[in-house]
Design a protein around this motif. Structure first.
Motif, PDB file in Angstrom:
ATOM      1  N   VAL A 109      13.255  -5.665  -2.750  1.00  0.00           N
ATOM      2  CA  VAL A 109      12.594  -6.949  -2.985  1.00  0.00           C
ATOM      3  C   VAL A 109      13.620  -8.082  -2.975  1.00  0.00           C
ATOM      4  CG1 VAL A 109      11.237  -8.321  -4.614  1.00  0.00           C
ATOM      5  CG2 VAL A 109      10.693  -5.901  -4.244  1.00  0.00           C
ATOM      6  N   ALA A 110      14.786  -7.824  -3.561  1.00  0.00           N
ATOM      7  CA  ALA A 110      15.845  -8.840  -3.560  1.00  0.00           C
ATOM      8  C   ALA A 110      16.239  -9.214  -2.134  1.00  0.00           C
ATOM      9  CB  ALA A 110      17.061  -8.331  -4.329  1.00  0.00           C
ATOM     10  N   GLN A 111      16.235  -8.237  -1.238  1.00  0.00           N
ATOM     11  CA  GLN A 111      16.536  -8.516   0.167  1.00  0.00           C
ATOM     12  C   GLN A 111      15.396  -9.262   0.847  1.00  0.00           C
ATOM     13  OE1 GLN A 111      17.785  -4.241   1.138  1.00  0.00           O
ATOM     14  NE2 GLN A 111      19.092  -5.433   2.498  1.00  0.00           N
ATOM     15  N   LEU A 112      14.173  -8.831   0.575  1.00  0.00           N
ATOM     16  CA  LEU A 112      13.018  -9.418   1.253  1.00  0.00           C
ATOM     17  C   LEU A 112      12.735 -10.843   0.800  1.00  0.00           C
ATOM     18  CD1 LEU A 112      10.509  -6.414   1.313  1.00  0.00           C
ATOM     19  CD2 LEU A 112      11.958  -7.264   3.172  1.00  0.00           C
ATOM     20  N   ARG A 113      13.211 -11.232  -0.358  1.00  0.00           N
ATOM     21  CA  ARG A 113      12.966 -12.579  -0.872  1.00  0.00           C
ATOM     22  C   ARG A 113      13.814 -13.641  -0.183  1.00  0.00           C
ATOM     23  NH1 ARG A 113      10.540 -13.495  -5.787  1.00  0.00           N
ATOM     24  NH2 ARG A 113      11.876 -15.326  -6.003  1.00  0.00           N
ATOM     25  N   VAL A 114      14.835 -13.221   0.544  1.00  0.00           N
ATOM     26  CA  VAL A 114      15.782 -14.146   1.186  1.00  0.00           C
ATOM     27  C   VAL A 114      15.703 -13.958   2.699  1.00  0.00           C
ATOM     28  CG1 VAL A 114      18.203 -14.844   1.365  1.00  0.00           C
ATOM     29  CG2 VAL A 114      17.291 -14.014  -0.829  1.00  0.00           C
ATOM     30  N   ALA A 162       5.895   0.414  -8.256  1.00  0.00           N
ATOM     31  CA  ALA A 162       6.246  -0.902  -7.718  1.00  0.00           C
ATOM     32  C   ALA A 162       4.953  -1.519  -7.219  1.00  0.00           C
ATOM     33  CB  ALA A 162       7.261  -0.778  -6.585  1.00  0.00           C
ATOM     34  N   ARG A 163       4.511  -2.582  -7.888  1.00  0.00           N
ATOM     35  CA  ARG A 163       3.208  -3.172  -7.564  1.00  0.00           C
ATOM     36  C   ARG A 163       3.379  -4.619  -7.122  1.00  0.00           C
ATOM     37  NH1 ARG A 163      -0.348  -3.471 -12.212  1.00  0.00           N
ATOM     38  NH2 ARG A 163      -1.891  -4.079 -10.663  1.00  0.00           N
ATOM     39  N   LEU A 164       2.761  -4.943  -5.985  1.00  0.00           N
ATOM     40  CA  LEU A 164       2.710  -6.320  -5.516  1.00  0.00           C
ATOM     41  C   LEU A 164       1.530  -7.009  -6.186  1.00  0.00           C
ATOM     42  CD1 LEU A 164       3.968  -8.289  -3.288  1.00  0.00           C
ATOM     43  CD2 LEU A 164       1.968  -7.667  -1.928  1.00  0.00           C
ATOM     44  N   ILE A 165       1.790  -8.106  -6.904  1.00  0.00           N
ATOM     45  CA  ILE A 165       0.719  -8.823  -7.585  1.00  0.00           C
ATOM     46  C   ILE A 165       0.792 -10.304  -7.243  1.00  0.00           C
ATOM     47  CG2 ILE A 165       0.648  -7.179  -9.496  1.00  0.00           C
ATOM     48  CD1 ILE A 165       2.179  -9.210 -11.184  1.00  0.00           C
ATOM     49  N   ALA A 166      -0.323 -10.990  -7.449  1.00  0.00           N
ATOM     50  CA  ALA A 166      -0.376 -12.422  -7.164  1.00  0.00           C
ATOM     51  C   ALA A 166       0.423 -13.192  -8.206  1.00  0.00           C
ATOM     52  CB  ALA A 166      -1.825 -12.900  -7.165  1.00  0.00           C
ATOM     53  N   GLY A 199       0.813  -1.213   0.000  1.00  0.00           N
ATOM     54  CA  GLY A 199       0.000   0.000   0.000  1.00  0.00           C
ATOM     55  C   GLY A 199       0.846   1.262   0.000  1.00  0.00           C
ATOM     56  N   GLU A 200       1.886   1.268   0.836  1.00  0.00           N
ATOM     57  CA  GLU A 200       2.757   2.445   0.920  1.00  0.00           C
ATOM     58  C   GLU A 200       3.550   2.644  -0.359  1.00  0.00           C
ATOM     59  OE1 GLU A 200       3.055   4.738   3.614  1.00  0.00           O
ATOM     60  OE2 GLU A 200       1.141   3.727   3.979  1.00  0.00           O
ATOM     61  N   ALA A 201       3.857   1.531  -1.038  1.00  0.00           N
ATOM     62  CA  ALA A 201       4.632   1.620  -2.282  1.00  0.00           C
ATOM     63  C   ALA A 201       3.847   2.310  -3.385  1.00  0.00           C
ATOM     64  CB  ALA A 201       5.065   0.230  -2.739  1.00  0.00           C
ATOM     65  N   ASN A 202       2.527   2.389  -3.239  1.00  0.00           N
ATOM     66  CA  ASN A 202       1.730   3.140  -4.219  1.00  0.00           C
ATOM     67  C   ASN A 202       2.111   4.623  -4.227  1.00  0.00           C
ATOM     68  OD1 ASN A 202       0.195   0.940  -5.092  1.00  0.00           O
ATOM     69  ND2 ASN A 202      -1.295   1.195  -3.446  1.00  0.00           N
ATOM     70  N   HIS A 203       2.569   5.102  -3.063  1.00  0.00           N
ATOM     71  CA  HIS A 203       2.974   6.504  -2.937  1.00  0.00           C
ATOM     72  C   HIS A 203       4.495   6.665  -2.968  1.00  0.00           C
ATOM     73  CE1 HIS A 203      -1.187   6.920  -1.731  1.00  0.00           C
ATOM     74  NE2 HIS A 203      -0.977   6.075  -0.726  1.00  0.00           N
ATOM     75  N   ASP A 204       5.190   5.618  -2.514  1.00  0.00           N
ATOM     76  CA  ASP A 204       6.652   5.658  -2.464  1.00  0.00           C
ATOM     77  C   ASP A 204       7.201   4.334  -2.990  1.00  0.00           C
ATOM     78  OD1 ASP A 204       9.310   6.019  -1.944  1.00  0.00           O
ATOM     79  OD2 ASP A 204       9.134   6.001   0.251  1.00  0.00           O
ATOM     80  N   PRO A 205       7.355   4.207  -4.325  1.00  0.00           N
ATOM     81  CA  PRO A 205       7.790   2.943  -4.922  1.00  0.00           C
ATOM     82  C   PRO A 205       9.125   2.433  -4.391  1.00  0.00           C
ATOM     83  CG  PRO A 205       7.109   4.501  -6.621  1.00  0.00           C
ATOM     84  CD  PRO A 205       7.124   5.254  -5.332  1.00  0.00           C
ATOM     85  N   ALA A 206       9.928   3.322  -3.839  1.00  0.00           N
ATOM     86  CA  ALA A 206      11.234   2.905  -3.335  1.00  0.00           C
ATOM     87  C   ALA A 206      11.111   1.875  -2.215  1.00  0.00           C
ATOM     88  CB  ALA A 206      12.012   4.124  -2.835  1.00  0.00           C
ATOM     89  N   LEU A 207       9.951   1.852  -1.546  1.00  0.00           N
ATOM     90  CA  LEU A 207       9.755   0.873  -0.474  1.00  0.00           C
ATOM     91  C   LEU A 207       9.816  -0.563  -0.987  1.00  0.00           C
ATOM     92  CD1 LEU A 207       6.960   2.355   1.823  1.00  0.00           C
ATOM     93  CD2 LEU A 207       9.267   1.648   2.514  1.00  0.00           C
ATOM     94  N   LEU A 208       9.453  -0.755  -2.258  1.00  0.00           N
ATOM     95  CA  LEU A 208       9.551  -2.073  -2.878  1.00  0.00           C
ATOM     96  C   LEU A 208      10.389  -1.993  -4.148  1.00  0.00           C
ATOM     97  CD1 LEU A 208       5.969  -3.611  -2.410  1.00  0.00           C
ATOM     98  CD2 LEU A 208       8.087  -4.274  -1.240  1.00  0.00           C
ATOM     99  N   SER A 226       3.271 -16.913  -3.217  1.00  0.00           N
ATOM    100  CA  SER A 226       2.050 -16.221  -3.632  1.00  0.00           C
ATOM    101  C   SER A 226       2.214 -14.920  -4.391  1.00  0.00           C
ATOM    102  CB  SER A 226       1.188 -15.932  -2.389  1.00  0.00           C
ATOM    103  OG  SER A 226       0.951 -17.100  -1.645  1.00  0.00           O
ATOM    104  N   PHE A 227       3.317 -14.200  -4.198  1.00  0.00           N
ATOM    105  CA  PHE A 227       3.402 -12.841  -4.723  1.00  0.00           C
ATOM    106  C   PHE A 227       4.691 -12.567  -5.496  1.00  0.00           C
ATOM    107  CE2 PHE A 227       0.742 -12.520  -0.865  1.00  0.00           C
ATOM    108  CZ  PHE A 227      -0.409 -11.980  -1.423  1.00  0.00           C
ATOM    109  N   GLN A 228       4.603 -11.548  -6.334  1.00  0.00           N
ATOM    110  CA  GLN A 228       5.776 -11.010  -6.994  1.00  0.00           C
ATOM    111  C   GLN A 228       5.580  -9.504  -7.119  1.00  0.00           C
ATOM    112  OE1 GLN A 228       6.111 -12.139 -11.215  1.00  0.00           O
ATOM    113  NE2 GLN A 228       4.028 -12.961 -11.079  1.00  0.00           N
ATOM    114  N   VAL A 229       6.655  -8.793  -7.405  1.00  0.00           N
ATOM    115  CA  VAL A 229       6.584  -7.339  -7.537  1.00  0.00           C
ATOM    116  C   VAL A 229       6.987  -6.949  -8.954  1.00  0.00           C
ATOM    117  CG1 VAL A 229       7.421  -5.113  -6.690  1.00  0.00           C
ATOM    118  CG2 VAL A 229       7.122  -7.021  -5.089  1.00  0.00           C
ATOM    119  N   THR A 230       6.137  -6.152  -9.594  1.00  0.00           N
ATOM    120  CA  THR A 230       6.465  -5.619 -10.918  1.00  0.00           C
ATOM    121  C   THR A 230       6.916  -4.164 -10.767  1.00  0.00           C
ATOM    122  OG1 THR A 230       4.196  -4.878 -11.347  1.00  0.00           O
ATOM    123  CG2 THR A 230       4.771  -7.126 -12.024  1.00  0.00           C
TER     124      THR A 230
END
Length: 213
Positions: free
Chosen positions: A40-45, A100-104, A26-35, A85-89
């Motif tokens: 994302v590379a860090q959060l995936r591991v 930066a959008r989180l999608i299924a 939700g926050e990435a909708n306003h600040d894409p840098a969050l994702l 379940s998710f990936q980020v485009t």
């Protein structure tokens, strides 16, 4: 072996990790840098997710979305969502990240659906073994596929896989298939009681099959 206390901890960690991921989305909708891709590379591991969470704790993340102690298990559960379940485009314009959008993730293929049955059978077999009940893998599979036990098999296997995910040993998309097999009204508020009722039902089925062998 899963205990009620362990299941309670896992469900709490999972709920917080999911809520945190939704907050970031939700926050990435306003600040894409969050994702951003690097985040994302860090959060995936699991290992690097823990480091990122620890560094970010003092910033804008609401405290209610984080456990009191950010441990390896919480980080592993958060990271596992990107495998299950998710990936980020991302969209860049002129070298600048603008979206930066989180999608299924795409729907699981037939192989993942077959593997989900195998995962249920393995979870049932481990349950039987932990309680001293003799059960073959074939019998465990038969229990998992029985309509009468299908819901219990999905719930118990999901909890069992949740424990594996917390130990960074998840099976990826299979978990999503297990989750989607749980009735939606239960998925909305999965509790320890649901998991323990499923455990009791499956254990009774294991004992009945052992007795008839």
């Amino acid at each position: 072996m899963l205990t009620r206390e362990r299941v309670a901890l896992l469900l709490d960690h999972q709920a917080k990790a999911y809520a945190l991921l939704m907050w970031l989305a939700g926050e990435a909708n306003h600040d894409p840098a969050l994702l951003a891709p690097a985040v994302v590379a860090q959060l995936r591991v699991a290992r690097t997710a823990a480091a990122w969470l620890t560094a970010a704790r003092d910033h804008a993340i609401p405290g209610a979305l984080l456990p009191r102690v950010i441990d390896a298990e919480f980080a592993a559960l958060l990271a596992s969502f990107f495998a299950t379940s998710f990936q980020v485009t991302h969209l860049e314009l002129g070298g600048r990240l603008v979206e930066a959008r989180l999608i299924a993730q795409p729907p699981a293929d037939a192989a993942s659906q077959v593997s989900a049955i195998a995962s249920q059978a393995l979870a049932i077999k481990h349950l039987a073994a932990a309680e001293g009940v003799a059960l073959t893998q074939d019998d465990a599979r038969k229990i998992a596929k029985q309509a009468a036990h299908r819901q219990a098999a999905h719930i118990w296997a999901y909890a069992w896989e949740l424990d594996r995910r917390a130990r960074d040993k998840g099976k990826g998309p299979i978990v999503r298939e297990l989750w989607r097999g749980i009735a939606i009204e239960i998925r909305k508020a999965l509790t320890v009681a649901h998991v323990w009722d499923a455990r009791a039902e499956l254990l009774a089925a294991c004992r009945a099959r052992d007795a008839s062998a």
